[in-house]
Design a protein around this motif. Sequence first.
Motif: not given
Length: 104
Positions: A56-61
């Motif tokens: 989710k961190t990768a998707e958000f960034v």
Amino acid sequence: MYQKVVLVGRITRDIDLKMAAGSGMAIAKFSIAVDRQVKKGEDKKSDFLNVVAFGKTAEFVSQYSGKGKLILVDGRIQTGHYENKDGIRVNTFDIIANERRVLS
């Protein structure tokens, strides 16, 4: 005891988002320029650091950030190495992001 690093910098290039084979987990790779503190009258200096984010961190960034954006990355340092095509050992240094905040 564990390590923790918090950095604020500008994203220096487009974010490379890929999905891991098999698991489908998002993996984002990008770099940030973090200014160094310098003495009065000295030229500004920056460090360029590679950052890797997962899930989710990768998707958000990837969705909310981009080249030139100011970002706060909270994570840890991960070192590694590989042998290049000339047989020379190359050391790697990455920041593994646990959290992120887009600042501008």
